[in-house]
Design an enzyme around this catalytic site. Structure first.
Site, short mmCIF file in Angstrom:
data_model
loop_
_atom_site.label_atom_id
_atom_site.label_comp_id
_atom_site.label_asym_id
_atom_site.label_seq_id
_atom_site.Cartn_x
_atom_site.Cartn_y
_atom_site.Cartn_z
N HIS A 12 1.09 -19.76 -15.96
CA HIS A 12 1.66 -18.36 -15.69
C HIS A 12 3.25 -18.40 -15.99
O HIS A 12 3.69 -17.32 -16.11
CB HIS A 12 1.30 -18.01 -14.14
CG HIS A 12 -0.02 -17.87 -13.97
ND1 HIS A 12 -0.84 -16.82 -14.49
CD2 HIS A 12 -0.95 -18.76 -13.04
CE1 HIS A 12 -2.17 -16.95 -14.15
NE2 HIS A 12 -2.20 -18.26 -13.30
N CYS A 24 -8.45 -19.47 -8.72
CA CYS A 24 -7.43 -20.33 -9.59
C CYS A 24 -7.69 -21.78 -9.47
O CYS A 24 -7.48 -22.66 -10.37
CB CYS A 24 -5.85 -20.05 -9.59
SG CYS A 24 -5.59 -18.74 -10.74
N ARG A 37 -7.78 -14.79 -4.62
CA ARG A 37 -7.39 -14.96 -5.87
C ARG A 37 -6.90 -16.77 -6.03
O ARG A 37 -7.13 -17.40 -7.11
CB ARG A 37 -5.95 -14.08 -6.41
CG ARG A 37 -5.71 -14.01 -7.78
CD ARG A 37 -6.64 -13.88 -8.73
NE ARG A 37 -6.96 -15.05 -9.25
CZ ARG A 37 -7.58 -15.14 -10.46
NH1 ARG A 37 -8.17 -14.07 -11.03
NH2 ARG A 37 -8.09 -16.26 -11.05
N CYS A 77 0.20 -24.34 -11.49
CA CYS A 77 0.12 -23.04 -11.75
C CYS A 77 1.18 -22.56 -12.82
O CYS A 77 0.88 -21.42 -13.65
CB CYS A 77 0.70 -22.15 -10.32
SG CYS A 77 -0.19 -22.77 -8.78
N CYS A 97 -2.84 0.79 16.29
CA CYS A 97 -1.45 0.46 15.46
C CYS A 97 -0.61 1.88 15.70
O CYS A 97 0.68 1.60 15.74
CB CYS A 97 -1.87 0.44 14.05
SG CYS A 97 -3.07 -0.84 13.74
N CYS A 148 2.07 2.36 18.71
CA CYS A 148 3.52 1.69 18.21
C CYS A 148 4.28 2.24 17.30
O CYS A 148 5.45 2.64 17.05
CB CYS A 148 3.31 0.12 18.28
SG CYS A 148 3.27 -0.76 19.95
N HIS A 149 3.42 2.13 16.11
CA HIS A 149 4.13 2.42 14.83
C HIS A 149 4.29 4.07 14.49
O HIS A 149 4.71 4.30 13.42
CB HIS A 149 3.43 1.49 13.79
CG HIS A 149 3.84 0.40 13.75
ND1 HIS A 149 4.75 -0.48 13.79
CD2 HIS A 149 2.65 -0.76 14.21
CE1 HIS A 149 4.50 -1.76 13.91
NE2 HIS A 149 3.42 -1.96 14.30
#
Lengths: 106, 263
Positions: free
Chosen positions: B183, B224, B220, B179, B78, B81-82
């Protein structure tokens, strides 16, 4: 090799009480769980942690299956003289990791 | 290790006791937007705040090693390039999921990393939720810690956000829940023994004490959906990225916390 994080002040005054924090990556598989196919997952835990300061053991902990993954152990010691602290973890399946950290005491 | 569904059993029973919904899904105003950090206990916060005690930092260190490791036939890493991630990756995670013009669809950070692996490093993609992909994602996202989530407000993104909102507000599963009902309408209320948070994806990948490991937002969402008795989306489903983009848009302005710690 397990990933380890050790945190302690690099410099301390003689007689000062310092906190040492250690964190190690380990699954701490208790041996009481079963896999999705019903087969028991064998126990794989760290059983012993020791810390020595200038060659003298200052802290020891025996670990058990009830301890969570990636055990975090923090304790205090008195900075007596410059030297190295050696941390050692050992456990099931021949697990063994040693780390050393230098400390300067003025 | 697969997540164990046991703890979710009580969710269904507890949902039945929620008060009738007076208002229907309205966006949470910016002033009331709160990270999940504000809903967790003092001890868990202390764990997240101390880099020496936060187990997610172990994965960040693993990710740093992977960042510098050469892969594929050319041995490119990585970093080839970065360069130094401290500069090049600062603020990147705060802009994801982002629209990829070449592919014509949004990508999340995990998919972006895998695209780099297949196109630039010419090596195999890492499986979702594998230790290495979680570690790399955590390392990259940690570089944006403290920076606010910024999702561009243009027509293209708006269209995608609306797709994600449709998923968020869609009633699904055997108990016919969306959801948004938890929430948007009932955050701050009790659900079983826990407080319902606002579901802002500020700290992913995060360390959940229940999981005993780092986990991605995918995991996660699957948890749910399982609790809603709905069929979880496969890991490469477009609905997941749509939902992730909507959640990021909904959380705009909140600071990235990666790696967060949650109970």
């Amino acid at each position: 090799m397990a990933r380890v994080l050790i945190n302690l002040p690099p410099k301390a005054k003689r007689g000062e009480v310092i906190e040492i924090k250690t964190l190690i990556s380990h699954p701490m598989e208790s041996g009481y769980r079963v896999a999705s196919n019903g087969a028991p997952i064998p126990r794989d835990i760290i059983t012993l942690f020791t810390c020595s300061y200038g060659g003298e053991e200052i802290f020891r902990a025996e670990l058990s299956p009830a301890i969570a993954a990636n055990p975090f152990i923090a304790f205090f010691t008195t900075a007596t003289e410059s030297g190295t602290l050696e941390f050692h973890w050992s456990g099931d399946n021949g697990f063994s990791t040693t780390e050393t950290v230098a400390i300067t005491v003025e | 290790m697969m997540p164990l569904p046991g703890a979710l059993g009580g969710l269904v029973a507890a949902l039945a006791t929620l008060a009738p919904l007076a208002t229907l899904a309205a966006d949470i105003p910016a002033a009331e937007r709160r990270s999940g950090y504000e809903f967790i206990g003092r001890e868990t916060r202390a764990m997240q705040d101390d880099d020496a005690a936060n187990p997610g930092m172990l994965a960040v260190l693993d990710g740093e090693a992977l960042w510098n490791r050469g892969e594929g036939p050319a041995g490119k890493s990585c970093a080839s390039c970065h360069g130094d991630a401290r500069q090049s990756m600062s603020g990147v995670a705060a802009r994801y999921p982002a629209f990829d013009a070449a592919l014509g669809r949004p990508l999340d950070l995990e998919q972006r990393i895998n695209l780099c692996r297949s196109e630039r490093q010419q090596t195999a993609a890492l499986p979702f939720e594998s230790r290495d992909l979680l570690a790399l994602t955590a390392f990259v996202a940690h570089r944006s810690k403290g920076q606010p989530i910024v999702i561009p407000d243009d027509r293209q993104t708006r269209r995608l956000v609306e797709k994600g909102r449709a998923v968020f507000e869609r009633r699904q599963g055997q108990i016919n829940l969306s959801c948004a009902q938890c929430h948007d309408d009932n955050w701050g209320q009790q659900l079983g023994g826990a407080v319902i948070p606002q579901a802002h994806p500020t700290g992913y990948p995060l360390y959940r004490l229940e999981w005993q490991s780092l986990g991605a937002l995918r995991r996660r969402l699957r948890n749910c959906l399982f609790g809603m008795r709905a069929e979880p989306y496969p890991n490469d489903a477009p609905e997941i990225v749509d939902l992730e983009l909507y959640l990021a848009w909904r959380a705009r302005g909140l600071a990235i916390e990666t790696p967060a710690v949650r109970p």
